[in-house]
Every structure is written in C-alpha cells, then in structure tokens.
Scaffold this motif. Sequence first.
Motif, PDB file in Angstrom:
ATOM      1  N   THR A   1      66.498  50.016 -18.457  1.00  0.00           N
ATOM      2  CA  THR A   1      66.605  50.183 -16.857  1.00  0.00           C
ATOM      3  C   THR A   1      65.705  50.957 -16.150  1.00  0.00           C
ATOM      4  N   ILE A   2      64.692  51.175 -16.983  1.00  0.00           N
ATOM      5  CA  ILE A   2      63.762  52.145 -16.166  1.00  0.00           C
ATOM      6  C   ILE A   2      62.701  51.016 -15.248  1.00  0.00           C
ATOM      7  N   PRO A   3      62.716  51.015 -14.044  1.00  0.00           N
ATOM      8  CA  PRO A   3      62.165  50.180 -13.343  1.00  0.00           C
ATOM      9  C   PRO A   3      60.684  49.883 -13.636  1.00  0.00           C
ATOM     10  N   GLU A   4      59.808  48.901 -13.580  1.00  0.00           N
ATOM     11  CA  GLU A   4      58.691  48.746 -13.680  1.00  0.00           C
ATOM     12  C   GLU A   4      57.876  49.097 -12.443  1.00  0.00           C
ATOM     13  N   GLN A   5      56.630  49.449 -12.475  1.00  0.00           N
ATOM     14  CA  GLN A   5      55.742  49.726 -11.294  1.00  0.00           C
ATOM     15  C   GLN A   5      55.659  48.511 -10.487  1.00  0.00           C
ATOM     16  N   PRO A   6      55.785  48.737  -9.300  1.00  0.00           N
ATOM     17  CA  PRO A   6      55.775  47.797  -8.037  1.00  0.00           C
ATOM     18  C   PRO A   6      54.491  46.874  -8.193  1.00  0.00           C
ATOM     19  N   ALA A   7      54.309  45.650  -8.155  1.00  0.00           N
ATOM     20  CA  ALA A   7      52.937  45.009  -8.091  1.00  0.00           C
ATOM     21  C   ALA A   7      52.278  45.209  -7.019  1.00  0.00           C
ATOM     22  N   VAL A   8      51.031  45.523  -6.886  1.00  0.00           N
ATOM     23  CA  VAL A   8      50.125  45.756  -5.670  1.00  0.00           C
ATOM     24  C   VAL A   8      50.170  44.606  -4.669  1.00  0.00           C
ATOM     25  N   ALA A   9      50.426  45.049  -3.396  1.00  0.00           N
ATOM     26  CA  ALA A   9      50.914  44.305  -2.229  1.00  0.00           C
ATOM     27  C   ALA A   9      49.669  43.319  -2.059  1.00  0.00           C
ATOM     28  N   GLN A  10      49.902  42.184  -1.639  1.00  0.00           N
ATOM     29  CA  GLN A  10      48.936  41.123  -1.538  1.00  0.00           C
ATOM     30  C   GLN A  10      48.215  41.628  -0.258  1.00  0.00           C
ATOM     31  N   THR A  11      46.763  41.100  -0.212  1.00  0.00           N
ATOM     32  CA  THR A  11      46.017  41.319   1.120  1.00  0.00           C
ATOM     33  C   THR A  11      46.461  40.260   1.861  1.00  0.00           C
ATOM     34  N   PRO A  12      46.113  40.231   2.942  1.00  0.00           N
ATOM     35  CA  PRO A  12      46.457  39.112   3.903  1.00  0.00           C
ATOM     36  C   PRO A  12      45.560  37.758   3.605  1.00  0.00           C
ATOM     37  N   VAL A  13      44.378  37.865   3.095  1.00  0.00           N
ATOM     38  CA  VAL A  13      43.500  36.823   2.492  1.00  0.00           C
ATOM     39  C   VAL A  13      44.375  36.117   1.295  1.00  0.00           C
ATOM     40  N   GLU A  14      44.623  37.034   0.183  1.00  0.00           N
ATOM     41  CA  GLU A  14      45.376  36.948  -0.795  1.00  0.00           C
ATOM     42  C   GLU A  14      46.452  35.939  -0.430  1.00  0.00           C
TER      43      GLU A  14
ATOM     44  N   LYS B   1      35.913  42.975   1.730  1.00  0.00           N
ATOM     45  CA  LYS B   1      36.376  43.855   0.631  1.00  0.00           C
ATOM     46  C   LYS B   1      37.861  44.347   0.692  1.00  0.00           C
ATOM     47  N   GLU B   2      38.183  44.395   2.286  1.00  0.00           N
ATOM     48  CA  GLU B   2      39.499  44.875   2.463  1.00  0.00           C
ATOM     49  C   GLU B   2      40.821  43.653   2.388  1.00  0.00           C
ATOM     50  N   GLY B   3      39.835  42.367   2.217  1.00  0.00           N
ATOM     51  CA  GLY B   3      40.789  41.381   2.086  1.00  0.00           C
ATOM     52  C   GLY B   3      41.481  40.919   3.390  1.00  0.00           C
ATOM     53  N   ILE B   4      40.818  41.031   4.585  1.00  0.00           N
ATOM     54  CA  ILE B   4      41.542  40.621   5.913  1.00  0.00           C
ATOM     55  C   ILE B   4      40.309  39.552   6.399  1.00  0.00           C
ATOM     56  N   TYR B   5      40.841  38.990   7.773  1.00  0.00           N
ATOM     57  CA  TYR B   5      40.090  37.920   8.335  1.00  0.00           C
ATOM     58  C   TYR B   5      38.967  38.509   9.232  1.00  0.00           C
ATOM     59  N   VAL B   6      38.040  37.873   9.505  1.00  0.00           N
ATOM     60  CA  VAL B   6      37.009  38.553  10.344  1.00  0.00           C
ATOM     61  C   VAL B   6      36.477  37.632  11.253  1.00  0.00           C
ATOM     62  N   ILE B   7      36.225  37.871  12.459  1.00  0.00           N
ATOM     63  CA  ILE B   7      35.553  36.841  13.490  1.00  0.00           C
ATOM     64  C   ILE B   7      34.259  37.456  13.636  1.00  0.00           C
ATOM     65  N   ILE B   8      33.118  36.354  13.429  1.00  0.00           N
ATOM     66  CA  ILE B   8      31.904  36.644  13.815  1.00  0.00           C
ATOM     67  C   ILE B   8      31.658  35.996  15.114  1.00  0.00           C
ATOM     68  N   ASP B   9      31.410  36.790  16.242  1.00  0.00           N
ATOM     69  CA  ASP B   9      31.638  36.523  17.651  1.00  0.00           C
ATOM     70  C   ASP B   9      30.264  36.887  18.220  1.00  0.00           C
ATOM     71  N   TRP B  10      29.651  35.651  18.706  1.00  0.00           N
ATOM     72  CA  TRP B  10      28.388  35.475  19.509  1.00  0.00           C
ATOM     73  C   TRP B  10      28.836  35.974  20.847  1.00  0.00           C
ATOM     74  N   HIS B  11      28.558  37.413  21.212  1.00  0.00           N
ATOM     75  CA  HIS B  11      29.274  37.512  22.276  1.00  0.00           C
ATOM     76  C   HIS B  11      28.207  37.558  23.588  1.00  0.00           C
ATOM     77  N   ASP B  12      28.526  36.455  24.325  1.00  0.00           N
ATOM     78  CA  ASP B  12      27.543  36.091  25.371  1.00  0.00           C
ATOM     79  C   ASP B  12      28.256  35.203  26.195  1.00  0.00           C
ATOM     80  N   HIS B  13      27.504  35.525  27.685  1.00  0.00           N
ATOM     81  CA  HIS B  13      28.323  34.583  28.780  1.00  0.00           C
ATOM     82  C   HIS B  13      27.521  33.472  29.337  1.00  0.00           C
ATOM     83  N   GLU B  14      26.371  33.411  28.454  1.00  0.00           N
ATOM     84  CA  GLU B  14      25.308  32.295  28.799  1.00  0.00           C
ATOM     85  C   GLU B  14      24.742  31.771  27.522  1.00  0.00           C
TER      86      GLU B  14
END
Length: 332
Positions: A23-36, A121-134
């Motif tokens: 009845t000894i609980p097992e270690q919880p699984a590592v939480a998934q990253t958003p990308v996983e 590395k952190e397992g999250i999404y990332v926007i590559i933004d061409w930050h331009d008005h023209e």
Amino acid sequence: MNFFSKSAAVLALLLTLLGCKNTIPEQPAVAQTPVEKYGQLRIEGPHVVDKTGKPVQLRGMSFFWSQWQGGFYNPAAVKWLKEDWQNTVVRAAMGIDHGGYLQNPEREKQKVITVVEAAIKEGIYVIIDWHDHEAHKHTAQAKAFFSEMAQRYGKYPNVIYEPYNEPLQDPDWATEIKPYHEAVIAEIRKHDPDNIIVCGTRMWSQRVDEAASNPIQGDNIAYTLHYYAATHKQELRNIATQAINKGAALFVTEFGTCAADGNGKVDEAESKLWWEFLDRHKISWCNWSVADKDEAASALKPGTSVTGPWTESNLTTSGKLVRNELLNKAQP
C-alpha cells in the motif's frame, strides 16, 4: 540502515511473500510539459488544435521590443514564466527598426535564439515575432530571417512564427500585406511544413475580418488579433466574431490591460470581458509585456531583476491581474 528503515523493509518483504498488496504509494509521474501534452499544433477550422485534434488555448506573456528591454531575453526569465506564471507560450518580440534587427541583426537575432532555445528546453511553445509596423518594406530581410529560423527550429513542435507584428492603418491587405505574408510563408515552408504561422492584419492587427474575407491559402495559417482593453471593446470583438464565423483562426499574440498607448488605468472589467470572449472561442493569447518600463502595460515595476524570481511586490497592477488569470486558468 537504521532500525526503522530495516523494519519497513522487512514489513514490505513479508507483505510481498504473503501475497498482500503493497500500500506504499509510488512516486507520482513527472508532470507533462505543455508540448509533451499537446504535441504538434495545427489549425482546423477556426481553432488551434493539439495532436489529437482537440482545441487548445495557449496563454502566456510577450517580451517587450528586444532592442529596448533585451535583458529579459534570458533562460531564467523563461523558466520563471513557465513555472511560477504557468505560461504555456512566450513571445519573442524582435524589434526590427529603431535600432533593432535592421541595424544590429546578429545582436537581436541572438536574443530570439536564447528565448526559443530556453522555451524548447522548458517544453513550452514560443512565438518568433518580427516586431515591425512596416514589414512589407523589409521583405527581403524577413525572408532571410525566417528561412534561418525555420531551418534551425522547424523540427520542433514548440515554434510558432509571426511574420508581421502590426501593419499600420494604410497598407492594403490584398495588395501589400497578404503578398508579403505569402512571400515569407513560402520561405518558411521550404524548411518547416507543419508549424503554425500567425499573420498580422491591417490597422495594428485588428482587421481580421478583411483577412477572413480574402484568406491566405495554405495549411496551419492563423491571423493576429491585437487589442488593448481600455481602448478596444465590443466593436473589436464584433469584428473578431465576423472573422471566426467566416472560418478564420485567430491568435491574440499581443494584448494589454490598459489603453492602446500602453498607459492609463488598467481596465479590469474590460480585460475580463475579453478573457471571457477568448475562452469561449478557444483563442490563445500573450500579454504585453515582460518589461520594467514605467508604463501601465508593463508586468514588472521599474528596477525589477531581469531573471526573476519576481515577488508580488515586483508586479504592477497589470502584472498581478494577468498572473492571477494565468494561474486561475492553468491546466492541471
């Protein structure tokens, strides 16, 4: 091994030999990253969907113009935004003119690379933004930049491309903005056939209805909707609804809780109306911005460390409001 450890080990052995369930609980699984969890994103109808076809709503923060607040473009800040603010996406807003990429390409590109690789590395999404008005005046430079980014990162499902931050009021969608997007998209797709591309729309990325009426052909294309809650209200939500009803997928790559000039009072009531609208339509968002500039839109007070950790006392009114929303809506 001490007496108690020995006793526990003997007890576990006896239970096993007697056929009793341990009845000894097992270690919880590592939480998934958003990308996983979500995997390769794609566009289906008006939605961003995950690897299973289920609509996904990403939430996170946008960094400020890279040439002016570039200190925040570091791995520790990305890690803090993921872990403490529960960001599932961040946005690297690479400044183009005003001392940005056009004048200092390697310097500004390296800031984007740092954020993108930290997000991977952190397992999250990332926007590559061409930050331009023209941006349509800088097509050759944008094509070269996005070609390189797609070659570097196209194999990662983390990456989202934003080729044109905010076209101004004057350029025409059909004859100037759309052809620019098509040229840049063609370069990206040579190396990355799958990742989502979010295309800026006329009038500071508000006229998503025009794009929906004359859409870009191709897979996994969404349109950029920007708003500032104290300035843009139900009228802009109506425009967004028209675009959604025509089948366009929208992505709020930038919004503020205050007025469009980045200042004035934080409008909490209108911010909440916008969040209700975005939740209802499963529209992803990034808040402007991770910065300590002395203005209402900044999430951090002047002088705050660029690497974190950030305490409650470091946050502005907007920073507190947005962080609370992120934490309240964080997925288990």
